[in-house]
Design a protein around this motif. Structure first.
Motif, PDB file in Angstrom:
ATOM      1  N   ALA A   1      79.701  -1.068   6.751  1.00 27.17           N
ATOM      2  CA  ALA A   1      78.838  -0.716   5.623  1.00 27.17           C
ATOM      3  C   ALA A   1      78.795   0.797   5.447  1.00 27.17           C
ATOM      4  N   VAL A   2      78.497   1.196   4.219  1.00 28.08           N
ATOM      5  CA  VAL A   2      78.427   2.614   3.874  1.00 28.08           C
ATOM      6  C   VAL A   2      77.080   2.878   3.194  1.00 28.08           C
ATOM      7  N   VAL A   3      76.432   3.958   3.603  1.00 29.59           N
ATOM      8  CA  VAL A   3      75.188   4.402   2.972  1.00 29.59           C
ATOM      9  C   VAL A   3      75.494   5.658   2.175  1.00 29.59           C
ATOM     10  N   LEU A   4      75.312   5.584   0.860  1.00 27.33           N
ATOM     11  CA  LEU A   4      75.652   6.708  -0.009  1.00 27.33           C
ATOM     12  C   LEU A   4      74.396   7.492  -0.383  1.00 27.33           C
ATOM     13  N   CYS A   5      74.175   8.594   0.304  1.00 29.32           N
ATOM     14  CA  CYS A   5      73.076   9.520   0.005  1.00 29.32           C
ATOM     15  C   CYS A   5      73.617  10.820  -0.579  1.00 29.32           C
ATOM     16  N   SER A   6      74.816  10.759  -1.119  1.00 31.77           N
ATOM     17  CA  SER A   6      75.451  11.920  -1.729  1.00 31.77           C
ATOM     18  C   SER A   6      74.753  12.273  -3.032  1.00 31.77           C
ATOM     19  N   THR A   7      75.102  13.421  -3.610  1.00 34.08           N
ATOM     20  CA  THR A   7      74.548  13.757  -4.921  1.00 34.08           C
ATOM     21  C   THR A   7      75.071  12.749  -5.944  1.00 34.08           C
ATOM     22  N   PRO A   8      74.283  12.468  -6.982  1.00 34.32           N
ATOM     23  CA  PRO A   8      74.610  11.339  -7.866  1.00 34.32           C
ATOM     24  C   PRO A   8      75.899  11.484  -8.658  1.00 34.32           C
ATOM     25  N   ASP A   9      76.408  12.703  -8.802  1.00 36.45           N
ATOM     26  CA  ASP A   9      77.662  12.860  -9.526  1.00 36.45           C
ATOM     27  C   ASP A   9      78.840  12.280  -8.739  1.00 36.45           C
ATOM     28  N   LEU A  10      78.714  12.218  -7.426  1.00 34.99           N
ATOM     29  CA  LEU A  10      79.784  11.702  -6.567  1.00 34.99           C
ATOM     30  C   LEU A  10      79.686  10.198  -6.333  1.00 34.99           C
ATOM     31  N   ARG A  11      78.525   9.634  -6.572  1.00 39.12           N
ATOM     32  CA  ARG A  11      78.240   8.268  -6.155  1.00 39.12           C
ATOM     33  C   ARG A  11      79.165   7.216  -6.771  1.00 39.12           C
TER      34      ARG A  11
ATOM     35  N   HIS B   1      80.134  -3.116   2.643  1.00 39.83           N
ATOM     36  CA  HIS B   1      78.807  -3.324   2.078  1.00 39.83           C
ATOM     37  C   HIS B   1      78.171  -1.965   1.788  1.00 39.83           C
ATOM     38  N   LEU B   2      77.250  -1.935   0.824  1.00 43.12           N
ATOM     39  CA  LEU B   2      76.782  -0.650   0.312  1.00 43.12           C
ATOM     40  C   LEU B   2      75.268  -0.549   0.204  1.00 43.12           C
ATOM     41  N   VAL B   3      74.732   0.574   0.700  1.00 40.58           N
ATOM     42  CA  VAL B   3      73.374   1.008   0.383  1.00 40.58           C
ATOM     43  C   VAL B   3      73.520   2.220  -0.528  1.00 40.58           C
ATOM     44  N   LEU B   4      72.910   2.140  -1.709  1.00 37.21           N
ATOM     45  CA  LEU B   4      73.123   3.165  -2.735  1.00 37.21           C
ATOM     46  C   LEU B   4      71.812   3.840  -3.111  1.00 37.21           C
ATOM     47  N   GLU B   5      71.801   5.165  -3.045  1.00 39.94           N
ATOM     48  CA  GLU B   5      70.621   5.896  -3.505  1.00 39.94           C
ATOM     49  C   GLU B   5      70.574   5.875  -5.027  1.00 39.94           C
ATOM     50  N   LYS B   6      69.405   6.250  -5.562  1.00 38.71           N
ATOM     51  CA  LYS B   6      69.246   6.361  -7.007  1.00 38.71           C
ATOM     52  C   LYS B   6      69.288   7.837  -7.394  1.00 38.71           C
ATOM     53  N   PRO B   7      69.630   8.139  -8.657  1.00 36.97           N
ATOM     54  CA  PRO B   7      70.165   7.215  -9.650  1.00 36.97           C
ATOM     55  C   PRO B   7      71.565   6.762  -9.242  1.00 36.97           C
ATOM     56  N   LEU B   8      71.942   5.568  -9.681  1.00 39.02           N
ATOM     57  CA  LEU B   8      73.254   5.060  -9.309  1.00 39.02           C
ATOM     58  C   LEU B   8      74.383   5.913  -9.869  1.00 39.02           C
ATOM     59  N   ALA B   9      74.171   6.487 -11.037  1.00 38.52           N
ATOM     60  CA  ALA B   9      75.189   7.320 -11.686  1.00 38.52           C
ATOM     61  C   ALA B   9      74.481   8.247 -12.655  1.00 38.52           C
ATOM     62  N   MET B  10      75.206   9.251 -13.132  1.00 38.90           N
ATOM     63  CA  MET B  10      74.639  10.201 -14.073  1.00 38.90           C
ATOM     64  C   MET B  10      74.898   9.827 -15.524  1.00 38.90           C
ATOM     65  N   ASP B  11      75.733   8.799 -15.719  1.00 40.84           N
ATOM     66  CA  ASP B  11      76.025   8.385 -17.093  1.00 40.84           C
ATOM     67  C   ASP B  11      76.473   6.921 -17.093  1.00 40.84           C
TER      68      ASP B  11
ATOM     69  N   ALA C   1      73.254  19.071 -14.624  1.00 41.34           N
ATOM     70  CA  ALA C   1      74.446  18.417 -14.073  1.00 41.34           C
ATOM     71  C   ALA C   1      74.102  17.410 -12.976  1.00 41.34           C
ATOM     72  N   LEU C   2      73.110  17.718 -12.134  1.00 43.20           N
ATOM     73  CA  LEU C   2      72.831  16.875 -10.974  1.00 43.20           C
ATOM     74  C   LEU C   2      71.462  16.206 -11.006  1.00 43.20           C
ATOM     75  N   GLY C   3      70.530  16.769 -11.789  1.00 44.42           N
ATOM     76  CA  GLY C   3      69.234  16.124 -11.964  1.00 44.42           C
ATOM     77  C   GLY C   3      69.241  15.238 -13.189  1.00 44.42           C
ATOM     78  N   GLY C   4      69.830  15.758 -14.252  1.00 50.24           N
ATOM     79  CA  GLY C   4      70.042  14.974 -15.463  1.00 50.24           C
ATOM     80  C   GLY C   4      68.871  14.933 -16.402  1.00 50.24           C
ATOM     81  N   SER C   5      67.758  14.395 -15.942  1.00 53.48           N
ATOM     82  CA  SER C   5      66.563  14.251 -16.761  1.00 53.48           C
ATOM     83  C   SER C   5      65.401  13.894 -15.855  1.00 53.48           C
ATOM     84  N   SER C   6      64.204  13.931 -16.401  1.00 53.61           N
ATOM     85  CA  SER C   6      63.035  13.519 -15.628  1.00 53.61           C
ATOM     86  C   SER C   6      63.170  12.076 -15.158  1.00 53.61           C
TER      87      SER C   6
END
Length: 289
Positions: free
Chosen positions: A20-30, A43-53, A123-128
């Motif tokens: 399994a992989v836990v993705l706590c990277s910045t959302p642009d890489l996710r 298997h995947l644990v994914l932080e939010k947001p899942l993607a920037m677009d 670029a990395l926060g995106g929006s509120s």
């Protein structure tokens, strides 16, 4: 047993002893990282947001459709004890159909947080909403069901703000069940952290941990349920242990987690619709509505 250390992501997810992989990277890489892991059957644990677009989100969805693995998306409040109580009450018909759902995310995310240096950027926060308010969007869906239409607005806070986007947003929803909903998200505010959950149903109501229900016919006022509320922005307060325990059980049993990618996908679609409505000044109908 010694743990292997590598700075090569492809090598790590391709290893035969990695399940399994836990993705706590910045959302642009996710998105790209999730696609690679899925192709390797991890298997995947994914932080939010899942993607920037939306394109990034769609790439993830397509990869997980072709390479089905167990997933858990860190809309972590789904594992909060107060959320668990509320969900159980809803499932037990204590509220009936929820015709109005209001959820607020108020949290001053400023220089006191390490993430601020990058999450305040477009670029990395995106929006509120993408940065943090998506938790509130997911809570509306978790308790009241799917969202079909969005109308939203945003604004700034202080003239000297370093945020590259409006840190405050409000969105009004039409719900699939015929009801309405609202979320507010503020990342610059003079208030302690607050995550308010107010639900009005045909048979009862909930205000955070206060309950009024038809199941207690002699009730004359809200009853307080002793529980752990989502009332702190401190990460150590959040139920990540419970999320990971749920994830491990899901991997071992083949059953779904409390927040599978397919479900979280809809919360992200609603979040993107909020930002689209803010940008265009128009209401946005969600796909499949």
């Amino acid at each position: 047993m010694e743990a292997a250390v590598t700075d090569n992501y492809e090598e790590a997810v391709g290893a035969s002893n990695v399940d399994a992989v836990v993705l706590c990277s910045t959302p642009d890489l996710r998105p790209d990282q999730a696609v690679t892991a899925a192709r390797h059957g991890k298997h995947l644990v994914l932080e939010k947001p899942l993607a920037m677009d939306r394109p990034g989100l769609l790439r993830m969805a397509e990869a997980l459709e072709l390479n089905p693995v167990r997933t858990s998306v860190s809309f972590v409040l789904r594992w909060n004890p107060s959320f668990a109580n509320t969900k159980a009450l809803i499932d037990d018909d204590a509220l009936g159909r929820i015709f109005m759902a209001q959820v607020d995310y108020w949290h001053h995310v400023g220089p006191q947080y390490g993430q601020y240096s990058w999450s305040r950027t477009k670029a990395l926060g995106g929006s509120s909403i993408l940065s943090a308010g998506c938790h509130a969007v997911d809570a509306v869906r978790y308790f009241a069901g799917d969202i079909t239409e969005v109308t939203a607005y945003s604004c700034g806070t202080w003239a000297d703000s370093e945020y590259e986007f409006d840190p405050n947003a409000i969105a009004i929803f039409k719900l699939k069940n015929g009801g309405i909903g609202k979320v507010s998200s503020s990342l610059e505010c003079k208030t302690p952290y607050r995550f308010n959950v107010h639900l009005l149903g045909e048979k009862g109501a909930i205000m955070n941990n206060q309950l009024f229900t038809h199941k207690w016919p002699g009730q004359t006022d809200y009853a307080v349920i002793p529980t752990i509320l989502p009332d702190s922005g401190d990460v150590s307060h959040h139920p990540f242990v419970e999320e990971i325990d749920d994830f491990v059980r899901a991997v071992n049993s083949g059953k779904a987690t409390r927040c599978e990618f397919r479900d979280a996908y809809k919360s992200m679609e609603a979040s993107f619709a909020i930002d689209e409505s803010i940008a265009t000044g128009k209401s946005v109908t969600l796909p499949g509505a």
